[in-house]
Design a protein around this motif. Sequence first.
Motif, PDB file in Angstrom:
ATOM      1  N   GLN A 205      -0.904 -15.115  17.666  1.00 26.85           N
ATOM      2  CA  GLN A 205      -0.027 -14.007  18.011  1.00 26.85           C
ATOM      3  C   GLN A 205       0.528 -13.350  16.747  1.00 26.85           C
ATOM      4  OE1 GLN A 205       0.028 -13.324  21.299  1.00 26.85           O
ATOM      5  NE2 GLN A 205      -1.262 -15.147  21.498  1.00 26.85           N
ATOM      6  N   ILE A 206       0.914 -12.078  16.884  1.00 25.21           N
ATOM      7  CA  ILE A 206       1.604 -11.392  15.786  1.00 25.21           C
ATOM      8  C   ILE A 206       3.012 -11.969  15.703  1.00 25.21           C
ATOM      9  CG2 ILE A 206       2.469  -9.182  14.945  1.00 25.21           C
ATOM     10  CD1 ILE A 206       0.177  -7.842  16.484  1.00 25.21           C
ATOM     11  N   ASN A 207       3.322 -12.631  14.610  1.00 23.03           N
ATOM     12  CA  ASN A 207       4.584 -13.372  14.561  1.00 23.03           C
ATOM     13  C   ASN A 207       5.655 -12.733  13.683  1.00 23.03           C
ATOM     14  OD1 ASN A 207       3.772 -13.972  11.926  1.00 23.03           O
ATOM     15  ND2 ASN A 207       2.925 -15.965  12.498  1.00 23.03           N
ATOM     16  N   ASP A 208       5.329 -11.624  13.042  1.00 25.31           N
ATOM     17  CA  ASP A 208       6.332 -10.940  12.207  1.00 25.31           C
ATOM     18  C   ASP A 208       6.964 -11.863  11.172  1.00 25.31           C
ATOM     19  OD1 ASP A 208       5.948  -8.589  13.697  1.00 25.31           O
ATOM     20  OD2 ASP A 208       7.379  -9.260  15.207  1.00 25.31           O
ATOM     21  N   GLY A 209       6.169 -12.825  10.702  1.00 22.01           N
ATOM     22  CA  GLY A 209       6.675 -13.741   9.692  1.00 22.01           C
ATOM     23  C   GLY A 209       7.527 -14.872  10.225  1.00 22.01           C
ATOM     24  N   LYS A 210       7.689 -14.962  11.537  1.00 23.35           N
ATOM     25  CA  LYS A 210       8.521 -16.008  12.133  1.00 23.35           C
ATOM     26  C   LYS A 210       7.694 -17.267  12.367  1.00 23.35           C
ATOM     27  CE  LYS A 210      11.762 -12.945  14.540  1.00 23.35           C
ATOM     28  NZ  LYS A 210      12.358 -12.604  15.851  1.00 23.35           N
ATOM     29  N   LEU A 211       8.388 -18.399  12.336  1.00 27.99           N
ATOM     30  CA  LEU A 211       7.756 -19.676  12.643  1.00 27.99           C
ATOM     31  C   LEU A 211       7.648 -19.832  14.157  1.00 27.99           C
ATOM     32  CD1 LEU A 211       9.632 -21.914  10.044  1.00 27.99           C
ATOM     33  CD2 LEU A 211       7.283 -21.051   9.886  1.00 27.99           C
ATOM     34  N   PRO A 212       6.728 -20.690  14.645  1.00 25.63           N
ATOM     35  CA  PRO A 212       6.531 -20.838  16.097  1.00 25.63           C
ATOM     36  C   PRO A 212       7.808 -21.133  16.878  1.00 25.63           C
ATOM     37  CG  PRO A 212       4.735 -21.886  14.932  1.00 25.63           C
ATOM     38  CD  PRO A 212       5.728 -21.443  13.880  1.00 25.63           C
ATOM     39  N   HIS A 213       8.674 -22.004  16.341  1.00 25.13           N
ATOM     40  CA  HIS A 213       9.884 -22.337  17.098  1.00 25.13           C
ATOM     41  C   HIS A 213      10.843 -21.154  17.193  1.00 25.13           C
ATOM     42  CE1 HIS A 213      11.399 -23.051  12.981  1.00 25.13           C
ATOM     43  NE2 HIS A 213      12.584 -22.755  13.493  1.00 25.13           N
ATOM     44  N   GLU A 214      10.699 -20.204  16.263  1.00 19.99           N
ATOM     45  CA  GLU A 214      11.543 -19.017  16.292  1.00 19.99           C
ATOM     46  C   GLU A 214      11.039 -17.985  17.297  1.00 19.99           C
ATOM     47  OE1 GLU A 214      13.263 -18.601  11.813  1.00 19.99           O
ATOM     48  OE2 GLU A 214      11.101 -18.266  12.023  1.00 19.99           O
ATOM     49  N   LEU A 215       9.846 -18.215  17.821  1.00 16.37           N
ATOM     50  CA  LEU A 215       9.237 -17.306  18.784  1.00 16.37           C
ATOM     51  C   LEU A 215       9.340 -17.807  20.214  1.00 16.37           C
ATOM     52  CD1 LEU A 215       5.973 -16.545  16.775  1.00 16.37           C
ATOM     53  CD2 LEU A 215       7.926 -15.013  17.063  1.00 16.37           C
ATOM     54  N   TYR A 216      10.039 -18.918  20.412  1.00 15.49           N
ATOM     55  CA  TYR A 216      10.053 -19.529  21.745  1.00 15.49           C
ATOM     56  C   TYR A 216      10.706 -18.637  22.793  1.00 15.49           C
ATOM     57  CZ  TYR A 216      10.330 -22.925  25.479  1.00 15.49           C
ATOM     58  OH  TYR A 216      10.184 -23.547  26.699  1.00 15.49           O
TER      59      TYR A 216
END
Length: 240
Positions: free
Chosen positions: A42-53
């Motif tokens: 996914q496009i995460n905008d530089g965020k870590l996976p836990h920050e995308l929950y």
Amino acid sequence: MLKNLNIEEILFLDIETVPLAPEYTVLNEKWQQLWERKMQFQINDGKLPHELYERAGIYAEFGKIACISAGYVVQKKGEPYFRVKSFYDEDEKKLIQNFFNALDSFARAGKRRLCAHNGQEFDFPYISRRALVNNLTLPKVLDIAGAKPWEVKDILIDTLQLWKFGDYKHYTSLSLLCELFNIPTPKDDIDGSQVAKVYWEEKDIDRIVKYCEKDTMAVANLLLKYKGDMIIPFENLESV
């Protein structure tokens, strides 16, 4: 084609979904790993996976349904009204089963077509996937796995697909189309991105239900606008 649609045969839908858990840290190690793998693509905008929950609610494997609103258009003294019923419960299985039971009643009343905005890629498959997770039997109208688009186009109507006019790359939100077509929308609603917080932190399901119902009415008004028909004012919204 749109002119031939009988609006009173259509059941309009909207669903609100939330992550299965209030936060990433509540997940066990296996589910944390699975979420991290999902976010790799996914496009995460530089965020870590836990920050995308906070996004977990949009995936049927990591989210659940908080509310389903279903509504239809009725005529009263020559004026259109929108009658809506919502299904919500902490027990998702019970929520979905109650909705499926209602679908049978709606079908017997002649409302055998479903309509949602982005329903083809979100609402319809999400409901179906969560039903299977909860060991529920799909109703005929949603038992379409493997069906070709043209085989279900007269049963499952998508206001986004109608707006695309065959352009598969184009996505337009319901709120943008309502603004474009001058369809009035409430200004005091929560934003879709706030639903998870309202559900898990504020525990205010009534607020989510109202938001879901008004979005359902917006879908109906959008289809009416496509058809060139009179839209329904908010004061003609009836919750049952």
